[in-house]
Design a protein around this motif. Sequence first.
Motif, PDB file in Angstrom:
ATOM      1  N   LYS A  32       0.756  -1.097   0.000  1.00  0.00           N
ATOM      2  CA  LYS A  32       0.029  -0.019   0.222  1.00  0.00           C
ATOM      3  C   LYS A  32       0.801   1.302  -0.024  1.00  0.00           C
ATOM      4  O   LYS A  32       0.227   2.458  -0.136  1.00  0.00           O
ATOM      5  CB  LYS A  32      -0.975  -0.183   1.161  1.00  0.00           C
ATOM      6  N   PHE A  33       2.050   1.155   0.130  1.00  0.00           N
ATOM      7  CA  PHE A  33       3.093   2.043   0.043  1.00  0.00           C
ATOM      8  C   PHE A  33       3.826   2.395  -1.225  1.00  0.00           C
ATOM      9  O   PHE A  33       3.736   1.518  -2.089  1.00  0.00           O
ATOM     10  CB  PHE A  33       4.025   2.036   1.064  1.00  0.00           C
ATOM     11  N   GLY A  34       4.442   3.403  -1.536  1.00  0.00           N
ATOM     12  CA  GLY A  34       5.253   3.837  -2.753  1.00  0.00           C
ATOM     13  C   GLY A  34       6.056   4.783  -2.775  1.00  0.00           C
ATOM     14  O   GLY A  34       6.031   5.689  -3.641  1.00  0.00           O
ATOM     15  N   LEU A  35       7.060   4.862  -1.931  1.00  0.00           N
ATOM     16  CA  LEU A  35       8.006   6.167  -1.709  1.00  0.00           C
ATOM     17  C   LEU A  35       9.047   5.930  -2.737  1.00  0.00           C
ATOM     18  O   LEU A  35       9.177   6.562  -3.816  1.00  0.00           O
ATOM     19  CB  LEU A  35       8.383   6.187  -0.428  1.00  0.00           C
ATOM     20  N   THR A  36       9.858   4.954  -2.687  1.00  0.00           N
ATOM     21  CA  THR A  36      11.219   4.638  -3.436  1.00  0.00           C
ATOM     22  C   THR A  36      11.195   3.115  -3.831  1.00  0.00           C
ATOM     23  O   THR A  36      11.005   2.356  -2.863  1.00  0.00           O
ATOM     24  CB  THR A  36      12.170   4.959  -2.798  1.00  0.00           C
ATOM     25  N   SER A  37      11.616   2.857  -4.894  1.00  0.00           N
ATOM     26  CA  SER A  37      12.036   1.638  -5.310  1.00  0.00           C
ATOM     27  C   SER A  37      13.529   1.278  -5.929  1.00  0.00           C
ATOM     28  O   SER A  37      13.920   2.795  -6.444  1.00  0.00           O
ATOM     29  CB  SER A  37      11.074   0.972  -6.006  1.00  0.00           C
ATOM     30  N   SER A  38      14.075   0.573  -6.010  1.00  0.00           N
ATOM     31  CA  SER A  38      15.478   0.299  -6.703  1.00  0.00           C
ATOM     32  C   SER A  38      15.474  -0.913  -7.252  1.00  0.00           C
ATOM     33  O   SER A  38      15.156  -1.895  -6.725  1.00  0.00           O
ATOM     34  CB  SER A  38      16.686   0.693  -5.781  1.00  0.00           C
ATOM     35  N   ILE A  39      16.584  -0.990  -8.383  1.00  0.00           N
ATOM     36  CA  ILE A  39      16.660  -2.308  -9.096  1.00  0.00           C
ATOM     37  C   ILE A  39      18.055  -2.193  -9.613  1.00  0.00           C
ATOM     38  O   ILE A  39      18.430  -0.889  -9.758  1.00  0.00           O
ATOM     39  CB  ILE A  39      15.462  -2.475 -10.239  1.00  0.00           C
ATOM     40  N   TYR A  40      18.573  -3.336  -9.479  1.00  0.00           N
ATOM     41  CA  TYR A  40      19.887  -3.429  -9.853  1.00  0.00           C
ATOM     42  C   TYR A  40      20.078  -4.469 -10.997  1.00  0.00           C
ATOM     43  O   TYR A  40      19.515  -5.545 -11.010  1.00  0.00           O
ATOM     44  CB  TYR A  40      21.092  -3.940  -8.816  1.00  0.00           C
ATOM     45  N   THR A  41      20.697  -3.866 -12.320  1.00  0.00           N
ATOM     46  CA  THR A  41      20.449  -4.879 -13.397  1.00  0.00           C
ATOM     47  C   THR A  41      21.234  -4.268 -14.311  1.00  0.00           C
ATOM     48  O   THR A  41      21.820  -3.241 -14.501  1.00  0.00           O
ATOM     49  CB  THR A  41      19.056  -4.769 -14.132  1.00  0.00           C
ATOM     50  N   THR A  42      22.067  -5.379 -15.395  1.00  0.00           N
ATOM     51  CA  THR A  42      22.825  -4.858 -16.466  1.00  0.00           C
ATOM     52  C   THR A  42      21.927  -4.836 -17.668  1.00  0.00           C
ATOM     53  O   THR A  42      22.445  -4.576 -18.791  1.00  0.00           O
ATOM     54  CB  THR A  42      23.869  -6.025 -16.719  1.00  0.00           C
ATOM     55  N   ASN A  43      20.568  -5.184 -17.821  1.00  0.00           N
ATOM     56  CA  ASN A  43      19.653  -5.439 -18.734  1.00  0.00           C
ATOM     57  C   ASN A  43      18.955  -4.199 -18.916  1.00  0.00           C
ATOM     58  O   ASN A  43      18.182  -3.919 -18.097  1.00  0.00           O
ATOM     59  CB  ASN A  43      18.844  -6.501 -18.588  1.00  0.00           C
ATOM     60  N   VAL A  44      19.217  -3.461 -19.922  1.00  0.00           N
ATOM     61  CA  VAL A  44      18.601  -2.255 -20.328  1.00  0.00           C
ATOM     62  C   VAL A  44      16.800  -2.262 -20.418  1.00  0.00           C
ATOM     63  O   VAL A  44      16.299  -1.410 -19.944  1.00  0.00           O
ATOM     64  CB  VAL A  44      19.200  -1.377 -21.409  1.00  0.00           C
ATOM     65  N   ASP A  45      16.556  -3.385 -20.902  1.00  0.00           N
ATOM     66  CA  ASP A  45      15.204  -3.690 -20.964  1.00  0.00           C
ATOM     67  C   ASP A  45      14.439  -3.776 -19.822  1.00  0.00           C
ATOM     68  O   ASP A  45      13.336  -3.185 -19.503  1.00  0.00           O
ATOM     69  CB  ASP A  45      14.899  -4.990 -21.989  1.00  0.00           C
ATOM     70  N   ILE A  46      14.843  -4.332 -18.863  1.00  0.00           N
ATOM     71  CA  ILE A  46      14.701  -4.724 -17.597  1.00  0.00           C
ATOM     72  C   ILE A  46      14.617  -3.266 -16.844  1.00  0.00           C
ATOM     73  O   ILE A  46      13.581  -3.007 -16.077  1.00  0.00           O
ATOM     74  CB  ILE A  46      15.367  -5.621 -16.728  1.00  0.00           C
ATOM     75  N   ALA A  47      15.436  -2.679 -16.905  1.00  0.00           N
ATOM     76  CA  ALA A  47      15.528  -1.117 -16.267  1.00  0.00           C
ATOM     77  C   ALA A  47      14.255  -0.448 -16.859  1.00  0.00           C
ATOM     78  O   ALA A  47      13.794   0.195 -16.092  1.00  0.00           O
ATOM     79  CB  ALA A  47      16.779  -0.646 -16.788  1.00  0.00           C
ATOM     80  N   GLU A  48      14.026  -0.422 -18.195  1.00  0.00           N
ATOM     81  CA  GLU A  48      12.982   0.409 -18.763  1.00  0.00           C
ATOM     82  C   GLU A  48      11.762  -0.242 -18.453  1.00  0.00           C
ATOM     83  O   GLU A  48      10.906   0.513 -18.167  1.00  0.00           O
ATOM     84  CB  GLU A  48      13.023   0.325 -20.212  1.00  0.00           C
ATOM     85  N   ARG A  49      11.567  -1.476 -18.139  1.00  0.00           N
ATOM     86  CA  ARG A  49      10.337  -2.226 -17.692  1.00  0.00           C
ATOM     87  C   ARG A  49      10.079  -1.448 -16.252  1.00  0.00           C
ATOM     88  O   ARG A  49       8.902  -1.289 -15.652  1.00  0.00           O
ATOM     89  CB  ARG A  49      10.604  -3.619 -17.638  1.00  0.00           C
ATOM     90  N   ALA A  50      11.174  -1.680 -15.245  1.00  0.00           N
ATOM     91  CA  ALA A  50      11.193  -1.118 -14.114  1.00  0.00           C
ATOM     92  C   ALA A  50      10.582   0.443 -14.004  1.00  0.00           C
ATOM     93  O   ALA A  50       9.929   0.672 -13.260  1.00  0.00           O
ATOM     94  CB  ALA A  50      12.455  -1.187 -13.325  1.00  0.00           C
ATOM     95  N   LYS A  51      11.081   1.106 -14.707  1.00  0.00           N
ATOM     96  CA  LYS A  51      10.766   2.712 -14.827  1.00  0.00           C
ATOM     97  C   LYS A  51       9.377   2.583 -15.128  1.00  0.00           C
ATOM     98  O   LYS A  51       8.624   3.570 -14.601  1.00  0.00           O
ATOM     99  CB  LYS A  51      11.478   3.236 -15.912  1.00  0.00           C
TER     100      LYS A  51
END
Length: 96
Positions: A32-51
């Motif tokens: 129910k919260f949503g302040l900050t998230s972070s992801i660590y990846t070398t895959n640009v597609d996964i980074a875009e999906r996270a965004k």
Amino acid sequence: DEIVQEEVFGPVLPVLTFKTMDEAFQLACDTKFGLTSSIYTTNVDIAERAKNELRFGETYVNRENFEAIQGFHAGMRQSGIGGADGKHGLEEYLAS
């Protein structure tokens, strides 16, 4: 698990396992919260999906030092609207 369902402030690193990225994103957004998230990846597609798919005010990619005190930030859902940091927060109290 409570540690990933509640808004925890402090030096905490929860570790969960998942089989697919769909499951990982579902686990991340199941709060129910949503302040900050972070992801660590070398895959640009996964980074875009996270965004695009993570429902948080801020999502950091491959970064461990988050917001600067002079920065403006905002949360989603029950994390409020944020933005009361640094000069932005001070300006809110100085306005009449």
